[in-house]
Design a protein around this motif. Structure first.
Motif, short mmCIF file in Angstrom:
data_model
loop_
_atom_site.label_atom_id
_atom_site.label_comp_id
_atom_site.label_asym_id
_atom_site.label_seq_id
_atom_site.Cartn_x
_atom_site.Cartn_y
_atom_site.Cartn_z
N GLU A 182 5.03 -12.35 10.23
CA GLU A 182 4.35 -11.10 9.95
C GLU A 182 5.16 -10.29 8.92
N ALA A 183 4.53 -9.36 8.25
CA ALA A 183 3.11 -9.14 8.21
C ALA A 183 2.47 -9.85 7.03
N ARG A 184 3.21 -9.90 5.94
CA ARG A 184 2.59 -10.43 4.72
C ARG A 184 2.39 -11.94 4.78
N GLY A 185 3.18 -12.62 5.64
CA GLY A 185 2.98 -14.05 5.80
C GLY A 185 1.64 -14.39 6.43
N PHE A 186 1.07 -13.41 7.16
CA PHE A 186 -0.25 -13.65 7.77
C PHE A 186 -1.35 -13.73 6.72
N VAL A 187 -1.26 -12.91 5.68
CA VAL A 187 -2.34 -12.88 4.69
C VAL A 187 -2.30 -14.10 3.76
N ILE A 188 -1.23 -14.87 3.84
CA ILE A 188 -1.16 -16.14 3.12
C ILE A 188 -1.36 -17.30 4.10
N GLY A 189 -0.62 -17.30 5.18
CA GLY A 189 -0.63 -18.44 6.10
C GLY A 189 -1.96 -18.66 6.81
N ALA A 190 -2.61 -17.57 7.24
CA ALA A 190 -3.85 -17.73 8.00
C ALA A 190 -4.99 -18.28 7.14
N PRO A 191 -5.25 -17.73 5.95
CA PRO A 191 -6.31 -18.33 5.13
C PRO A 191 -5.97 -19.75 4.68
N LEU A 192 -4.69 -20.02 4.47
CA LEU A 192 -4.28 -21.37 4.10
C LEU A 192 -4.57 -22.35 5.25
N ALA A 193 -4.32 -21.90 6.47
CA ALA A 193 -4.59 -22.74 7.65
C ALA A 193 -6.09 -23.03 7.77
N THR A 194 -6.93 -22.02 7.62
CA THR A 194 -8.37 -22.27 7.74
C THR A 194 -8.86 -23.14 6.59
N ALA A 195 -8.29 -22.97 5.40
CA ALA A 195 -8.68 -23.82 4.26
C ALA A 195 -8.34 -25.28 4.52
N LEU A 196 -7.23 -25.51 5.21
CA LEU A 196 -6.80 -26.88 5.52
C LEU A 196 -7.46 -27.41 6.80
N GLY A 197 -7.98 -26.49 7.60
CA GLY A 197 -8.57 -26.90 8.89
C GLY A 197 -7.52 -27.18 9.95
N VAL A 198 -6.39 -26.46 9.88
CA VAL A 198 -5.35 -26.60 10.91
C VAL A 198 -5.13 -25.24 11.58
N GLY A 199 -4.35 -25.23 12.65
CA GLY A 199 -4.09 -24.00 13.38
C GLY A 199 -3.03 -23.15 12.71
N PHE A 200 -2.88 -21.93 13.25
CA PHE A 200 -1.90 -20.99 12.72
C PHE A 200 -1.05 -20.45 13.87
N ALA A 201 0.27 -20.49 13.69
CA ALA A 201 1.21 -19.97 14.70
C ALA A 201 1.89 -18.72 14.14
N PRO A 202 1.65 -17.56 14.72
CA PRO A 202 2.28 -16.34 14.21
C PRO A 202 3.76 -16.25 14.58
N ILE A 203 4.57 -15.87 13.60
CA ILE A 203 5.97 -15.54 13.84
C ILE A 203 6.03 -14.02 13.74
N ARG A 204 6.44 -13.37 14.83
CA ARG A 204 6.34 -11.91 14.88
C ARG A 204 7.69 -11.24 15.02
N LYS A 205 7.74 -9.99 14.61
CA LYS A 205 8.95 -9.22 14.86
C LYS A 205 9.09 -9.05 16.37
N SER A 206 10.31 -9.08 16.86
CA SER A 206 10.56 -9.12 18.30
C SER A 206 9.90 -7.97 19.03
N GLY A 207 9.41 -8.25 20.23
CA GLY A 207 8.81 -7.22 21.07
C GLY A 207 7.30 -7.13 20.94
N LYS A 208 6.68 -7.95 20.10
CA LYS A 208 5.24 -7.86 19.86
C LYS A 208 4.45 -8.93 20.62
N LEU A 209 5.07 -10.09 20.87
CA LEU A 209 4.32 -11.18 21.50
C LEU A 209 4.35 -11.03 23.02
N PRO A 210 3.20 -11.23 23.68
CA PRO A 210 3.12 -10.95 25.12
C PRO A 210 3.63 -12.06 26.03
#
Ligand code: PRP
Ligand code: MG
Length: 173
Positions: free
Chosen positions: A59-87
């Motif tokens: 996050e954050a700017r890696g999401f606007v590149i990684g997520a559309p790239l993943a959907t274009a390839l037809g693969v999943g996306f794993a978010p890497i987040r700043k600590s304290g955000k993932l449940p």
């Protein structure tokens, strides 16, 4: 590959967020739908041979590149987040930035052992973010086979942290 000069769409803002930093602002590229799509498509073509199972992006700017790239390839996306955000249960690693420092986290089940992982981000600068992202993916048993960036600042030599990994950058300064 498209014949667009992507640098024409990246705005350089001097002295942000600190004096001496020439900030590469990608919002001027992202707001142009055709150019944004062409950028993702060129990145997809450059990495598709790597037979990626999943893309990870910080996050954050890696999401606007990684997520559309993943959907274009037809693969999943794993978010890497700043600590304290993932449940869920996470692993964490700290890192230094071009300016400041922070710590990143991933869910323990974000990557399955043995998966072929590409890490995507908007920018390769000092390489601190990508090195920490690789550390997290490898801790989870993922094989980092590639790294893809919209922009590489080659004068900061972040690429040296990516030894053994195929690196693609759409635009280099
Ligand atoms: C910026 C950029 C990259 C990183 C590159 O992220 O989006 O992720 O810095 O710098 P490095 O190679 O020196 O690590 P930032 O931490 O500013 O956060 P953001 O993506 O949430 O804006
Ligand atoms: Mg970032």
């Amino acid at each position: 590959m498209s014949d667009i000069n992507f640098k024409d769409y990246i705005r350089v803002i001097p002295d942000f967020p600190q004096p001496g930093i020439r900030f590469k602002d990608i919002t001027t590229l992202l707001k142009d739908g055709a150019v944004y799509r062409a950028a993702i498509e060129d990145m997809r073509k450059a990495i598709e041979h790597l037979q990626i199972d999943i893309i990870a992006g910080p996050e954050a700017r890696g999401f606007v590149i990684g997520a559309p790239l993943a959907t274009a390839l037809g693969v999943g996306f794993a978010p890497i987040r700043k600590s304290g955000k993932l449940p869920g249960e996470t692993i964490q690693a700290s890192y230094d930035l071009e300016y400041g420092n922070d710590s990143l986290a991933m869910h323990k089940d974000a990557i399955s052992p043995g998966q072929r992982v590409l890490i995507a981000d908007d920018l390769l600068a000092t390489g601190g973010t990508i090195a920490t992202s690789m550390n997290l993916v490898r801790q989870l048993g993922g094989e980092v086979v590639g790294a893809a960036f919209l922009i590489e600042l080659s004068y900061l030599t972040g690429r040296e942290k990516l030894e053994g990994v195929e690196v693609f950058s759409l635009v280099t300064y």
